[in-house]
Write a protein that holds these residues in place. Sequence first.
Motif, short mmCIF file in Angstrom:
data_model
loop_
_atom_site.label_atom_id
_atom_site.label_comp_id
_atom_site.label_asym_id
_atom_site.label_seq_id
_atom_site.Cartn_x
_atom_site.Cartn_y
_atom_site.Cartn_z
N ASP A 177 0.83 -1.20 0.00
CA ASP A 177 0.00 0.00 0.00
C ASP A 177 0.87 1.25 0.00
O ASP A 177 0.63 2.21 0.75
N ASP A 178 1.86 1.22 -0.88
CA ASP A 178 2.81 2.33 -1.01
C ASP A 178 3.11 2.53 -2.49
O ASP A 178 3.57 1.59 -3.16
N PRO A 179 2.84 3.71 -3.05
CA PRO A 179 3.07 3.93 -4.49
C PRO A 179 4.53 3.88 -4.91
O PRO A 179 4.82 3.89 -6.10
N GLN A 180 5.45 3.81 -3.95
CA GLN A 180 6.87 3.71 -4.27
C GLN A 180 7.35 2.29 -3.96
O GLN A 180 7.57 1.95 -2.80
N PRO A 181 7.55 1.44 -4.98
CA PRO A 181 7.93 0.05 -4.71
C PRO A 181 9.32 -0.12 -4.13
O PRO A 181 9.58 -1.06 -3.38
N GLY A 182 10.23 0.81 -4.47
CA GLY A 182 11.55 0.82 -3.86
C GLY A 182 12.39 -0.42 -4.12
O GLY A 182 12.23 -1.12 -5.14
N LEU A 183 13.26 -0.74 -3.17
CA LEU A 183 14.22 -1.83 -3.32
C LEU A 183 13.53 -3.19 -3.39
O LEU A 183 14.02 -4.11 -4.06
N ALA A 184 12.41 -3.34 -2.72
CA ALA A 184 11.71 -4.63 -2.72
C ALA A 184 11.37 -5.07 -4.13
O ALA A 184 11.54 -6.24 -4.50
N TRP A 185 10.87 -4.12 -4.94
CA TRP A 185 10.53 -4.47 -6.32
C TRP A 185 11.76 -4.85 -7.12
O TRP A 185 11.74 -5.81 -7.90
N LEU A 186 12.85 -4.12 -6.95
CA LEU A 186 14.06 -4.42 -7.71
C LEU A 186 14.56 -5.83 -7.42
O LEU A 186 14.98 -6.56 -8.33
N GLY A 277 -14.56 3.88 -11.27
CA GLY A 277 -15.28 3.71 -10.02
C GLY A 277 -14.51 4.17 -8.80
O GLY A 277 -15.06 4.28 -7.72
N GLY A 278 -13.21 4.39 -8.97
CA GLY A 278 -12.38 4.90 -7.89
C GLY A 278 -11.99 3.87 -6.84
O GLY A 278 -11.57 4.22 -5.75
N TRP A 279 -12.08 2.57 -7.18
CA TRP A 279 -11.72 1.54 -6.20
C TRP A 279 -10.54 0.70 -6.68
O TRP A 279 -10.44 -0.48 -6.38
N ASP A 280 -9.63 1.30 -7.41
CA ASP A 280 -8.57 0.55 -8.06
C ASP A 280 -7.24 0.56 -7.33
O ASP A 280 -6.26 0.00 -7.82
N LEU A 281 -7.14 1.18 -6.15
CA LEU A 281 -5.83 1.38 -5.52
C LEU A 281 -5.59 0.54 -4.28
O LEU A 281 -4.49 0.00 -4.10
#
Length: 329
Positions: A177-186, A277-281
Amino acid sequence: MTAAPTPDTQRSSTDPRLLATIVAVAAGAAAAALHHVTGMFWGDLGAYRAGAVAAGAGELYQAVHHTPDGTALGFTYPPFAALLLRPFAVAGHLHIVAGIKLTPLIFVGYLVLTGRWRAAGIAVAAFAATIGLGFAWRPADSARFWSGGLLDTTRVTGDPRTILNQSLSGAVTRIADDPQPGLAWLIVAALAGAAGMAVAVAYHRAGDELAAVLACAATGLLISPVSWHHHWVWWVPALLLLARHAREHRDRGATITAMVVWVTLVASTSWVLASPGGWDLRFTGLGLVYSNLYVLLALTGLGAAAWRLYRDRSAAADDRRYAVARVHS
């Protein structure tokens, strides 16, 4: 005296290329008719056209295409993509697709890893040519894009957590629930990329080129920062591959798998209602499973493909050992 053809031989004589062409033409006609009636579903093409028009006014990356549901789609591609849609543009060879959409670059790596150096060199040269043409036509916009703009996900989506972003990056941002994936994604992307390409190369060496290409495509979409749901068109040949395997080998497991995948893909169609619908996040519990269906399917598919290859190799090795033992007995 020649035996009369049986129903099985008649079915097998059907040219799969003709069938694929008929399906493609029918799908294209249906899409065109649907767009003509509703004005929807070709938003990406509208974004490309908006970029081409804006380039004539000197504001390439200010171009915005507004869809009927109110979604604003900006031009987020290399300048060469806009050039192709200018009235004087001339289409080129298939290898230039990476100059329009960067995701296919994963296949250059696939060509290198499978030892097809000449094909890889041609692809790289063609890609470099598209970059050069872009700089010659729009030097400032090209410098902006290639100097870092291509890595800026905000140019593609306002929030990478959106359910429509079916990549590992999107999955990580939704889970955290964080728009910045950071090192975890890499880290996750690096591991998935290495494993996925290993599966692709292994299937190439085993002589199953279609499975190899599908594994490569899935890997590219998983590790891309943003992979929209409609980028996963590779599910279509994957389902056809499963259906063929189920039919040829009378494999009930493959039949059930194809049905499960199909039902899952049908369930995902509700995603198109998410953004308006605004429920995509934000998702919790089973919602996290629902919001990452394509990612989970792709990871499961790559794992199953690796297991199948291991199983087949083990069986072949056992057969060789048995044959050697019989010779020496």
